[in-house]
Design an enzyme around this catalytic site. Sequence first.
Site: not given
Length: 279
Positions: A98-101, A125
């Site tokens: 989960d890093s939402k790059r 993510t």
Amino acid sequence: MNSRSNTFNQQLQSAWASQGSMLCVGFDPDPKRLPQCLQGKPEGIFEFCRDIADATADLVCAFKPQFAYFASQRAEAQLEKLIRHLKDKYPHIPVILDSKRGDIGSTADHYALEAFERYGADAVTVNPYMGFDTIEPYLKHAGKGVIVLCRTSNPGGSDLQFLNIASGEPLYLHVAKLAAQKWNGSGQISLVVGATYPEEIAKVRAIVGDMPLLIPGIGAQGGDIDATVNAGRIAGAPGTGMIINSSRAILYASTGNDFAQAARVVAQTTRDALRAAAK
């Protein structure tokens, strides 16, 4: 087939069936909240997450380490070690980084390498705000999952996601349509939809069919399990289609030496509630 060669979606389908669970345990290790027995230990973050993973592995369909909690503590090596442990010991359970790059394509190439090659995650993510060319580099990694933010569980998500666009629909539904109808030619894309908005989950499900949904927001964030499961269910396929994440409620069930056992109790209670709601 060896589970290491399965695609993310195949791993999910297998995990939903074999584990009988839609629960995902998220790893958000806050050093200030670690048990006293792990405070100050060089690999305390790894040991904390490892022990909780070992205590809950038979109860989950996925694990989800949150990158920032490791990076802020210069604990990237512990994150690598944790994911190696998960892949070695539980290869049938997918790991979501989960890093939402969300960045331009050439930079996204490197974020994709970081997620899939350095850390060995099965899915990551990503933020779609800059458009498809920022998502496409992740899709070049065959079989890996790309989980696109759609309707997030935080209160401020409405600032942008609920704005109506020219067609009259809210932006988050436009993202859902793009993801399902235009971007997902390889079948690698899933969506993030928060449990705090069950009506929006139902609207997204109606658009995306049986696409997997990563649903954060139960537990500490207050999402209702029955409402979430009813909104996100796939007709004719109970117990599938959703990766329902709980982090803090499980991780910090106890501040004592029994933290792993206490985490298991909460995880099992949550898993059972999700099962009951899916029937």
